[in-house]
Design an enzyme around this catalytic site. Structure first.
Site, PDB file in Angstrom:
ATOM      1  N   TYR A 115       0.661  -1.155  -0.134  1.00 20.72           N
ATOM      2  CA  TYR A 115       0.083  -0.044  -0.022  1.00 20.72           C
ATOM      3  C   TYR A 115       0.856   1.351   0.172  1.00 20.72           C
ATOM      4  CZ  TYR A 115      -3.544  -3.612   0.747  1.00 20.72           C
ATOM      5  OH  TYR A 115      -4.286  -4.617   0.788  1.00 20.72           O
TER       6      TYR A 115
ATOM      7  N   ARG B  80      -5.509 -15.262  11.120  1.00 19.44           N
ATOM      8  CA  ARG B  80      -6.407 -16.006  10.665  1.00 19.44           C
ATOM      9  C   ARG B  80      -6.990 -17.174  11.567  1.00 19.44           C
ATOM     10  NH1 ARG B  80      -4.596 -16.258   4.191  1.00 19.44           N
ATOM     11  NH2 ARG B  80      -3.927 -14.131   4.086  1.00 19.44           N
TER      12      ARG B  80
END
Length: 374
Positions: free
Chosen positions: A186, A328
């Site tokens: 990003y 996760r």
């Protein structure tokens, strides 16, 4: 003889913020916002995680301006409406959980204007509701994608000011910490990497120049957030591409952040280039966090397929990292810290509504639990 105390479940402080243990829930994008506003999904999802017994919850990548969203469904803090919606979620969480809550402030740069993952994740064409993206240089993320606009001086100033405004909103609604997103390809990572940054001004070329804008943003965020409340940074320690950003440069960045009062560094890898070559495995990113911590002493969060309690315990006990990010695995099992505490002979905080669920033979799993029954 009592069992030795668990390192994973020992307390830790970031600035003035005290954490009950070393388990961190990292930012995980949910792509469920409405024009940047948190929705009922966030109230349910974050509320669930806030009851997990972890030491710190970090809210997903939260855009500082609308064009900085990864997708149209990204969370934001670019407006007062965004702040009000997130404040409502935070109020609900705090009614039942004392867990500290941080936010990751982000700008997606050239990876913005993308479909949500379950719709393919590819760049959205302008005719289908996409928008022009902005980056250090006019280089597309992948072949065939439209190139981003190159940020000029006014654009850099606008984005710095957007980070500051979002930081002030985060402080106003009572968030406990801020993480500046400098990873995963990003915008701030794009400035760091020579693969994405080919500027010929003071913000490109040498390592010193490529560090300049991310450090300016960090300084601005740190100045805008209350003293004593921690501000840290998420980085990708390598691009996994020859000639790109790497661990040696990451150590230099970490040293510069430490000198600026950075409270922690959250170390992952990759995301900048589709050419990256990664072989994931348990703890595959851990050596990067370990090296940065060893060379800089900056409090470090390690991540990367850390799924087992014993694995997380060893990371903290041997000094590879100060804190362990469980992402996760936490989505799959939101009570991961409970199970880790049971396996390590430790105790964990839980809401009193849950106290009666302690397994037979582990009646001391929850801190302060007192069960009465009529």
């Amino acid at each position: 003889m009592s069992a030795p105390a668990s390192a994973l479940f020992s307390p830790y402080s970031l600035g003035d913020l005290r954490l009950a243990n070393r388990i961190v829930i990292p930012p995980m994008c949910q792509y469920s916002a409405d024009r940047g506003n948190a929705t009922d999904w966030h109230r349910i999802h974050l509320g669930n995680l806030a009851l997990s017994g972890a030491g710190l919850l970090i809210i997903e990548a939260t855009a500082v301006e609308a064009i900085g969203r990864i997708s149209p469904a990204d969370l934001g803090l670019w407006s007062d409406d965004n702040a009000a919606a997130l404040a409502g979620v935070l109020e609900s969480i705090r009614r039942y959980s004392a867990m500290p809550v941080a936010v990751q402030l982000a700008h997606a740069g050239r990876k913005a204007s993308s479909h949500v993952p379950w719709e393919g994740g590819q760049l959205i064409p302008l005719v289908d509701g996409g928008w022009e993206t902005a980056a250090p240089s006019g280089l597309a993320y992948a072949p065939g994608e439209r190139a981003p606009l190159t940020l000029d001086a006014a654009g850099l100033r606008r984005i710095r000011e957007a980070f500051v405004a979002a930081t002030r909103r985060a402080a106003h609604i009572g968030l406990d910490a801020v993480e500046v997103h400098g990873a995963h390809g990003y915008l701030l990572h794009e400035f760091l990497s020579p693969l994405a940054n080919q500027r010929d001004d003071a913000y490109g070329g040498s390592l010193e120049n490529r560090l300049r804008f991310p450090l300016e943003v960090f300084d601005a965020v740190r100045a805008a957030f209350p003293a004593g409340k921690p501000v840290g940074m998420r980085i990708s320690a390598t691009d996994w591409v020859e000639g790109g950003w790497d661990l040696e440069q990451s150590v230099v960045l970490a040293e510069a952040l430490k000198a600026r009062g950075c409270d922690f560094i959250h170390v992952s890898t990759g995301g900048l280039s589709p050419l990256q070559k990664i072989t994931p495995g348990p703890g595959y990113q851990l050596p990067f966090a370990e090296r940065i911590r060893a060379e800089t002493g900056l409090p470090t969060i390690a991540v990367g397929l850390i799924t087992e309690a014993e694995q997380a315990e060893a990371i903290v006990a041997t000094g590879q990292a100060d804190l362990v990010g469980v992402a996760r695995a936490m989505l799959y099992e939101p009570r991961w810290p409970w199970h880790a505490a049971a396996r390590l002979g430790a105790r964990v905080d839980a809401a009193p509504q849950f106290w009666r669920c302690q397994p037979r033979g582990q009646a001391d799993l929850f801190s302060g639990a007192r069960i009465g029954q009529r």
